[in-house]
Enzyme design. Structure first.
Site, PDB file in Angstrom:
ATOM      1  N   CYS A 103       0.709  -1.209   0.019  1.00 22.67           N
ATOM      2  CA  CYS A 103       0.038   0.081   0.118  1.00 22.67           C
ATOM      3  C   CYS A 103       0.810   1.268   0.145  1.00 22.67           C
ATOM      4  CB  CYS A 103      -0.937   0.199   1.153  1.00 22.67           C
ATOM      5  SG  CYS A 103      -1.875  -1.468   1.389  1.00 22.67           S
ATOM      6  N   ARG A 111       3.680  -0.486  -4.743  1.00 25.09           N
ATOM      7  CA  ARG A 111       3.443  -1.137  -3.491  1.00 25.09           C
ATOM      8  C   ARG A 111       2.006  -1.692  -3.426  1.00 25.09           C
ATOM      9  NH1 ARG A 111       7.070   1.344   0.208  1.00 25.09           N
ATOM     10  NH2 ARG A 111       5.922   0.776   1.775  1.00 25.09           N
ATOM     11  N   TRP A 165      -3.379  -2.481  -1.606  1.00 25.65           N
ATOM     12  CA  TRP A 165      -3.042  -4.016  -1.663  1.00 25.65           C
ATOM     13  C   TRP A 165      -3.951  -4.589  -0.284  1.00 25.65           C
ATOM     14  CZ3 TRP A 165      -1.295  -8.298   1.069  1.00 25.65           C
ATOM     15  CH2 TRP A 165      -1.018  -9.227   0.367  1.00 25.65           C
ATOM     16  N   ASN A 208      -1.579   2.214   5.989  1.00 34.79           N
ATOM     17  CA  ASN A 208      -1.006   0.978   5.655  1.00 34.79           C
ATOM     18  C   ASN A 208      -0.675   0.037   6.841  1.00 34.79           C
ATOM     19  OD1 ASN A 208      -0.531   1.906   2.935  1.00 34.79           O
ATOM     20  ND2 ASN A 208       1.691   2.474   3.488  1.00 34.79           N
ATOM     21  N   GLY A 209      -0.746  -1.076   6.924  1.00 33.10           N
ATOM     22  CA  GLY A 209      -0.483  -2.023   7.963  1.00 33.10           C
ATOM     23  C   GLY A 209      -1.749  -2.597   8.305  1.00 33.10           C
ATOM     24  N   GLU A 214      15.809 -19.149  -7.541  1.00 30.21           N
ATOM     25  CA  GLU A 214      15.388 -17.511  -8.005  1.00 30.21           C
ATOM     26  C   GLU A 214      14.908 -17.539  -9.316  1.00 30.21           C
ATOM     27  OE1 GLU A 214      15.231 -14.957  -6.653  1.00 30.21           O
ATOM     28  OE2 GLU A 214      15.352 -13.392  -8.199  1.00 30.21           O
ATOM     29  N   LYS A 235      11.145 -16.218 -10.241  1.00 32.99           N
ATOM     30  CA  LYS A 235      10.967 -14.985 -11.097  1.00 32.99           C
ATOM     31  C   LYS A 235       9.977 -15.483 -12.082  1.00 32.99           C
ATOM     32  CE  LYS A 235      12.335 -12.773  -9.751  1.00 32.99           C
ATOM     33  NZ  LYS A 235      13.196 -11.977  -8.656  1.00 32.99           N
ATOM     34  N   GLU A 249       6.435 -15.478 -10.546  1.00 30.90           N
ATOM     35  CA  GLU A 249       5.697 -14.438 -10.304  1.00 30.90           C
ATOM     36  C   GLU A 249       5.258 -13.281 -11.126  1.00 30.90           C
ATOM     37  OE1 GLU A 249       7.925 -11.618  -7.597  1.00 30.90           O
ATOM     38  OE2 GLU A 249       9.549 -12.143  -8.622  1.00 30.90           O
ATOM     39  N   HIS A 300      14.800 -38.465  -6.078  1.00 33.18           N
ATOM     40  CA  HIS A 300      14.030 -38.554  -4.749  1.00 33.18           C
ATOM     41  C   HIS A 300      12.436 -38.075  -4.871  1.00 33.18           C
ATOM     42  CE1 HIS A 300      17.773 -39.947  -2.963  1.00 33.18           C
ATOM     43  NE2 HIS A 300      18.298 -38.972  -3.647  1.00 33.18           N
ATOM     44  N   LYS A 314       5.384  -4.589  -4.063  1.00 33.49           N
ATOM     45  CA  LYS A 314       6.527  -4.616  -4.321  1.00 33.49           C
ATOM     46  C   LYS A 314       7.248  -4.522  -2.679  1.00 33.49           C
ATOM     47  CE  LYS A 314      10.754  -3.948  -5.708  1.00 33.49           C
ATOM     48  NZ  LYS A 314      11.319  -4.712  -6.296  1.00 33.49           N
TER      49      LYS A 314
HETATM   50  O1  M6R Z   1      12.477  -5.672  -0.058  1.00 32.13           O
HETATM   51  P1  M6R Z   1      12.899  -7.228   0.385  1.00 32.13           P
HETATM   52  O2  M6R Z   1      13.980  -7.574  -0.390  1.00 32.13           O
HETATM   53  O3  M6R Z   1      13.019  -7.399   1.770  1.00 32.13           O
HETATM   54  O4  M6R Z   1      11.860  -7.790  -0.303  1.00 32.13           O
HETATM   55  C1  M6R Z   1      11.859  -9.441  -0.213  1.00 32.13           C
HETATM   56  C2  M6R Z   1      10.774 -10.192  -1.059  1.00 32.13           C
HETATM   57  O5  M6R Z   1       9.396  -9.728  -0.749  1.00 32.13           O
HETATM   58  C3  M6R Z   1      11.135  -9.699  -2.428  1.00 32.13           C
HETATM   59  O6  M6R Z   1      12.488 -10.332  -2.934  1.00 32.13           O
HETATM   60  C4  M6R Z   1      10.010 -10.647  -3.335  1.00 32.13           C
HETATM   61  O7  M6R Z   1      10.228 -12.137  -3.313  1.00 32.13           O
HETATM   62  C5  M6R Z   1      10.158 -10.285  -4.934  1.00 32.13           C
HETATM   63  N1  M6R Z   1       9.013 -10.113  -5.481  1.00 32.13           N
HETATM   64  C6  M6R Z   1      10.797 -11.446  -5.625  1.00 32.13           C
HETATM   65  O8  M6R Z   1      10.975 -10.790  -6.918  1.00 32.13           O
END
Ligand code: M6R
Length: 608
Positions: free
Chosen positions: A2, A27, A75, A99-100, A484, A488, A491, A507, A603
């Site tokens: 947010c 955000r 959000w 926010n929160g 990773e 990517k 998401e 396994h 984000k």
């Molecule tokens: O701001 P941060 O690095 O703490 O964020 C951590 C994760 O939320 C962030 O890396 C998230 O997994 C991304 N969307 C991945 O691309």
């Protein structure tokens, strides 16, 4: 998660609020709203479901010359994305953005339900009603009402409040959710992230937890919840406008991928002494003796930051030989009863510096007397301010929800930290020098890769975009890259992608192989290449569609192979990761999805 904006001054409040919300849209982007007031307090409330563009269209039809207001991009946590649940929320003459999460909102709501007719499902409306009950139609100052209300609240918040009974002030407060006040000439700005302030002012005051600010066009008065005055600490925002624009690219994601030679060079600037084969990190603030005493490193992060920590851990254990390393996922670690041994140090990894789970771990670890070192990007963020020392990665604003350039720099910054420990422990120069040399070469190597690979990978991405499932395989340092890479892809393209260590195939995961899947295999030319190839053969024997990425000479009847040209030997997985980033980007383009703002995500995850 947010975004909040606020304005009070002599310019058009709607203009700043909409512009600011666009900057903060990463955000949260399921609904948005603003409320502005004219000088007599007459409010104009506008809300829209979906992206800020929808709200902007409504504002264009309801233009006002108001000089004060607050806004929010949401959000959803409590209640579905809808106009009714969008902020600002109103109770009497009070409007509130938040926010929160207010954890005890149900209990508060039942107490307030006789005096307020709740229309939304949100915890935020409960807080608005609570503030209004203490405000009593302006009988008490707004800031007092806010303080009284916040004393009854359990949870996290960053809030901005205005009252139609006094259009010359707004009140802001924070506990666990960031807020920054922008100081202008005859205007004052408020935002949950300094990027909304860029181009308006360079002067910023970051609120701390437990602080409440009363803001007018010319004055900022900050107090604690216990009414202790706080003297404002004005800091300078260094980022300029170009850093938060797309700069000619179609999406922030591809811009941020392509920026990596420069962003990594910023991470390395002044920190490598190639002549003497030394790493020089000032920020961790640890003496040579303290570095020498380290026996255990905990690396804490979420998502991509965790994967960067995993990658770094494989390297650090190669040269810091009496040190154990545990990369941990913050949301898990915070509730474990983990024993942290003596002589430990914790690396707290976060691009945003605001991730709720990571921050909670930092506080818990610190309370146990363990030194905490931040590996953070966002300057002035909560984690950066609370750690004992740290190394900023300096990659500049990362706007796309999918983290890319932060990963590369986080991993390298942690490897450099590991090298400084090894140096202090007297590791042989001949062991460390090859790593230091490759780190120094990495920006140029990434640059070279970015000249050719985007053109090669795009047709491959188009070919694999039709699959619903993907398995990413790697071993040793390529395993965190597989994790990773899979994150990517899932998401942003919504392909169900999961990573496994190549050696784990037999396994369980081998059972998945069928024509609904493709298997992306990372094959760095290292001491495990032959073993990895055996794993791939097992997949091929079961009809798997292998997409192999390698820098070695391999002879495999793969569905497709991408060969990377590089002089690197030790850090090739970092290059493989850039290839995976490009692959995810082009698959998503082929599928026509929103690359920068994937569904359901935001984000910066500032709620648990
Ligand atoms: O701001 P941060 O690095 O703490 O964020 C951590 C994760 O939320 C962030 O890396 C998230 O997994 C991304 N969307 C991945 O691309």
């Amino acid at each position: 998660m947010c975004g909040i904006v606020g304005y009070i001054g002599n310019k058009n409040a709607q203009d700043f609020l909409i512009g600011g919300l666009k900057r903060l849209e990463y955000r949260g982007y399921d609904s948005a709203g603003i409320v502005t007031e004219d000088d007599s307090g007459q409010p104009t409330l506008l809300k829209a479901k979906g992206k800020i563009a929808n709200l902007e269209a409504k504002v264009a039809k309801a233009k006002r010359e108001d000089h004060a207001g607050i806004g929010h991009t949401r959000w959803a946590t409590h209640g579905e994305p809808s106009e009714t649940n969008a902020h600002p929320h109103q109770a009497g003459s009070i409007y509130l953005v938040h926010n929160g999460i207010i954890e005890n909102y149900k209990e508060l709501k039942s107490k307030l339900s006789t005096e307020h007719n709740f229309v939304s499902e949100t915890d935020t409306e409960v807080l608005a009603a609570l503030i209004n009950s203490f405000y009593q139609d302006g009988k008490y100052p707004l800031s007092n009402a806010v303080v009284q209300a916040l004393k009854l609240v359990r949870g996290t918040y960053g809030i901005a409040v205005i009252s139609t009974l006094n259009s010359s002030e707004l009140v802001a407060a924070r506990a666990g959710s960031p807020l920054v006040i922008g100081v202008g000439e005859t205007e004052t700005f408020l935002a949950s992230d300094a990027s909304a302030l860029i181009g308006h002012t360079k002067k910023a005051i970051y609120l701390n937890d437990g602080e409440v600010a009363t803001i007018t066009a010319n004055q900022i008065n900050i107090k604690t919840l216990d009414s202790q005055p706080v003297s404002a600490r004005v800091e300078t925002i260094q980022t300029d406008l170009s850093a938060i624009q797309k700069g000619g690219y179609d999406h922030f994601l591809i811009k941020e991928i392509m920026e990596q030679p420069d962003s990594l060079a910023e991470t390395l600037r002044g920190r490598i002494d190639l002549e003497n084969s030394l790493i020089r990190l000032g920020g961790p603030n640890l003496s040579q003796q303290e570095l020498k005493n380290i026996k255990n490193i905990i690396i804490v992060g979420c998502g991509t930051a965790f994967h960067a920590g995993m990658l770094a851990s494989y390297y650090i254990e190669r040269f810091a030989d009496d040190v154990t390393i545990q990369p941990v996922i913050a949301s898990e670690f915070r509730y474990r009863e983990a024993h942290i041994p003596e002589n430990s140090v914790a690396l707290i990894v976060s691009q945003s510096g605001e991730t709720a789970d990571t921050l909670a771990c930092l506080r818990e670890i610190k309370s146990q007397g363990v030194k905490t070192i931040g590996i953070v990007n966002a300057i002035g963020s909560t984690i950066a301010r609370e750690v004992d020392g740290g190394t900023y990665v300096h990659v500049g604003p990362e706007v796309s929800v999918a983290s890319t350039k932060a990963f590369t720099s986080q991993a390298i910054a942690m490897i450099m930290f590991g090298i400084t420990i090894a140096e202090a422990k007297g590791a042989k120069k001949s062991l460390l020098a090859p790593y230091i040399e490759e780190i120094a070469q990495l920006p140029a190597e990434i640059h070279q890769l970015l000249q050719t690979v985007p053109g090669q990978i795009r047709p491959l991405a188009e070919r694999y975009a039709k699959y619903d499932h993907a398995i990413y395989l790697g071993r040793d340092t390529a395993y965190p890259i597989a994790m990773e890479g899979a994150l990517k892809l899932k998401e942003i393209s919504y392909i169900d992608a999961n990573a496994y260590p190549t050696g784990e195939l037999k396994h369980g995961p081998l059972a998945l192989v069928d024509d609904r899947f493709f298997e992306l295999v990372l094959l760095p030319d290292d001491h495990l290449l032959d073993k990895s190839i055996s794993g791939v053969q097992e997949v091929l024997a079961r009809g798997g569609k292998i997409f192999a990425i390698t820098n070695g000479e391999i002879d495999l009847p793969a569905d497709s192979t991408l060969k990377i040209d590089t002089k690197l030997k030790l850090l090739t997985p970092v290059l493989f990761n850039v290839v995976c980033q490009l692959f995810a980007y082009y698959v998503t383009i082929a599928k026509g999805f929103d690359v920068d703002q994937p569904r359901n995500l935001a984000k910066s995850v500032t709620v648990e």
